[in-house]
Design an enzyme around this catalytic site. Structure first.
Site, PDB file in Angstrom:
ATOM      1  CE  LYS A 182     -14.660 -34.142   3.795  1.00 54.26           C
ATOM      2  NZ  LYS A 182     -14.526 -34.094   5.237  1.00 54.26           N
ATOM      3  CE  LYS A 218     -17.073 -42.151   5.446  1.00 54.61           C
ATOM      4  NZ  LYS A 218     -16.729 -40.811   5.774  1.00 54.61           N
ATOM      5  CE  LYS A 220      -8.586 -34.062   7.266  1.00 54.10           C
ATOM      6  NZ  LYS A 220      -9.826 -33.492   6.614  1.00 54.10           N
ATOM      7  CG  ASP A 258     -17.249 -35.606   6.938  1.00 50.73           C
ATOM      8  OD1 ASP A 258     -16.890 -34.944   6.083  1.00 50.73           O
ATOM      9  OD2 ASP A 258     -16.644 -36.507   7.665  1.00 50.73           O
ATOM     10  CD  GLU A 259     -15.686 -37.103  10.529  1.00 46.34           C
ATOM     11  OE1 GLU A 259     -15.270 -36.052  10.946  1.00 46.34           O
ATOM     12  OE2 GLU A 259     -15.752 -37.542   9.511  1.00 46.34           O
ATOM     13  CG  HIS A 278     -15.249 -42.267  10.202  1.00 47.61           C
ATOM     14  ND1 HIS A 278     -14.497 -41.648  11.246  1.00 47.61           N
ATOM     15  CD2 HIS A 278     -15.212 -41.534   8.908  1.00 47.61           C
ATOM     16  CE1 HIS A 278     -13.877 -40.745  10.702  1.00 47.61           C
ATOM     17  NE2 HIS A 278     -14.417 -40.566   9.543  1.00 47.61           N
TER      18      HIS A 278
HETATM   19  C1  CAP Z   1     -11.702 -36.789   5.207  1.00 45.02           C
HETATM   20  C2  CAP Z   1     -12.633 -36.943   6.252  1.00 45.02           C
HETATM   21  C3  CAP Z   1     -12.286 -38.277   7.152  1.00 45.02           C
HETATM   22  C4  CAP Z   1     -10.882 -38.475   7.587  1.00 45.02           C
HETATM   23  C5  CAP Z   1     -11.049 -39.558   8.814  1.00 45.02           C
HETATM   24  C6  CAP Z   1     -12.440 -36.124   7.293  1.00 45.02           C
HETATM   25  O1  CAP Z   1     -11.938 -35.424   4.667  1.00 45.02           O
HETATM   26  O2  CAP Z   1     -13.720 -36.892   5.956  1.00 45.02           O
HETATM   27  O3  CAP Z   1     -13.310 -38.188   8.176  1.00 45.02           O
HETATM   28  O4  CAP Z   1     -10.213 -38.952   6.534  1.00 45.02           O
HETATM   29  O5  CAP Z   1      -9.636 -39.984   9.107  1.00 45.02           O
HETATM   30  O6  CAP Z   1     -13.489 -35.385   7.952  1.00 45.02           O
HETATM   31  O7  CAP Z   1     -11.257 -35.357   7.576  1.00 45.02           O
HETATM   32  P1  CAP Z   1     -10.929 -35.129   3.622  1.00 45.02           P
HETATM   33  P2  CAP Z   1      -8.852 -41.344   9.094  1.00 45.02           P
HETATM   34  O8  CAP Z   1     -10.583 -35.956   2.342  1.00 45.02           O
HETATM   35  O9  CAP Z   1     -11.500 -33.471   3.235  1.00 45.02           O
HETATM   36  O10 CAP Z   1      -9.615 -34.794   4.270  1.00 45.02           O
HETATM   37  O11 CAP Z   1      -9.158 -41.893   7.750  1.00 45.02           O
HETATM   38  O12 CAP Z   1      -7.465 -41.117   9.457  1.00 45.02           O
HETATM   39  O13 CAP Z   1      -9.675 -42.066  10.032  1.00 45.02           O
HETATM   40 MG    MG Z   2     -14.896 -36.987   7.663  1.00 45.58          MG
END
Ligand code: CAP
Ligand code: MG
Length: 419
Positions: free
Chosen positions: A148, A174, A304, A176-177, A264
């Site tokens: 991040k 990892k 969240k 991020d998406e 993801h």
């Molecule tokens: C978490 C995260 C993930 C989410 C995906 C985000 O970051 O990188 O993509 O967890 O959701 O971008 O929000 P934080 P899920 O730890 O900073 O929240 O796992 O429900 O598919």
């Molecule tokens: Mg993410």
């Protein structure tokens, strides 16, 4: 010619049938009529009988064999589908039917896949045991972070953040998406620099470290990127399975790389969130396992996404806990030659959540912390240490509060975010 019977409440599904559980909300017709139309539209029928129909194809018709309230079970003959073709299966059982006027809402809640179809897919290459062996972690959950800010960091800063997290105790780091190969952080350079940091952290900590680099892209480009990761000795690749698409995901798995595939699920909530309409996370999890990813995000209950703990009523929390737990169990269910998938909890997590997660989801889990590590007052390294300290405390059945007395990073995390 006698019409195909798409509704037969005496029918006993064959072991070779694929069975779907739908939640059907009819639109001004009976549940029987609505369900019958779901069966015909998702198999061989259309809105009227066609003169071109042949007697020999009747056996391919799907059958509504159980209606309990708005819960409807439909059996699909295995021959209706092309083995080893995931998009084909979904185009039938999760295709046009969601748009039919005869239903107000329609949700595909669950599927039971017959062995004939199961065995026509590869499934995961590593699964839970293979990943534990690869990472040499056998008795605790794996912990990971997402670099991040999710976008914007330049390559060297990205690699540095990853190094700090590994040195602090993360097993996995990892992308991020939504990070692919944007100008400010290009794929090849990022891969090389970050893998160098993983090697350094492995040497300095003596622990195995993995970089889950995001290869999501146009299919041929995705394959090229995956080949490069393999050439550079990467252990993992990551892909956004929904936005990449099930066909391309199969192409990636059939590349049979010596790497684990992290799934993801970005965009999943567009069709999994509405309990009345769409497709459940359970069905998505089944398809991802069938195709062959080794790790998959399943949700957190406490995080969240899908509403924080204090925003959801106890009932909603129980339902969400049930969904997440059941999905996790399903990912490790015995599917014969098809290996298990390691569940991933991620999204708004911090060290205070760890006892809840380990109590409710067990040790066969990856817990990922983005903000929960990089927003730590003392920085990424300390954030990662706080996570490992919380895991150690929970493994030793010591309360976080007690353990924090002589573990400063955890104490600060608990002061910052509570438990
Ligand atoms: C978490 C995260 C993930 C989410 C995906 C985000 O970051 O990188 O993509 O967890 O959701 O971008 O929000 P934080 P899920 O730890 O900073 O929240 O796992 O429900 O598919
Ligand atoms: Mg993410």
């Amino acid at each position: 010619m006698k019409p195909v019977d798409f509704l037969n409440l005496k029918y006993k599904p064959k072991s070779s049938d694929l069975v779907c559980l739908f939640r059907v909300e009819p639109n001004k017709v009976s549940i029987k009529e609505a369900s019958e139309n779901v069966a015909l539209e998702s198999s061989i029928g259309t809105w009227d009988e066609v003169s071109t129909e042949k007697a020999y194809m009747k056996k391919l018709g799907a059958k509504v064999f159980s209606i309990k309230g708005n819960k409807v079970k439909i059996a699909y003959p295995g021959e209706l589908f092309e083995g080893g073709n995931a998009p084909n299966i979904l185009s039938s059982i999760a295709g046009n039917i969601f748009g039919m006027k005869i239903v107000k809402n329609l949700r595909l809640d669950d599927i039971k896949i017959p062995d004939g179809i199961l065995n026509s897919f590869s499934g995961p290459k590593y699964g839970i045991n293979g990943i534990r062996k690869m990472m040499k972690v056998y008795d605790r959950p794996l912990v990971g972070t997402i670099v991040k800010p999710k976008l914007g960091l330049k390559t060297l800063d990205h690699a540095k953040v990853a190094y700090e997290a590994w040195m602090g105790g993360c097993d996995l780091v990892k992308d991020d998406e939504n990070l692919s190969s944007q100008r400010f952080n290009q794929f090849e350079e990022r891969l090389a620099r970050t893998l160098e940091m993983a090697d350094r952290a492995e040497e300095e900590t003596g622990e195995k470290k993995a970089y889950l680099v995001n290869v999501t892209a146009e299919t041929k480009e995705m394959m090229k990127r995956a080949e490069l990761v393999e050439q550079l000795g990467g252990k993992f690749i990551m892909v956004d399975v929904v936005t990449e698409g099930f066909g391309a995901l199969q192409t990636l798995r059939e590349g049979d790389f010596k790497m684990a595939i992290h799934a993801h699920r970005a965009m999943h909530a567009a069709f999994t969130r509405n309990p009345k309409h769409g497709i459940s996370m359970m069905v998505l999890a089944d398809m991802v396992r069938l195709i062959g990813c080794d790790t998959l995000h399943i949700g957190t209950v406490v995080g969240k996404l899908e509403g924080r703990l204090d925003e959801v009523s106890e009932i909603e929390e129980e339902i969400e806990k049930k969904v997440v737990k059941e999905t996790k169990i399903r990912l490790a269910q015995d599917w014969g030659k098809i290996k298990s998938v390691l569940a991933v909890s991620s999204g708004g997590l911090h060290p205070g959540h760890i006892p809840f997660l380990m109590k409710n989801l067990g040790k066969d889990l990856v817990m990922q912390f983005g903000g929960g590590i990089h927003a730590h007052k003392l920085g990424t390294g300390a954030g990662a240490r706080a996570v490992r300290q919380a895991v150690d405390a929970t493994m030793q059945k010591i309360s976080l509060k007690e353990y924090a007395k002589n573990h400063a990073e955890l104490r600060i995390a608990l002061e910052q975010w509570g438990k």
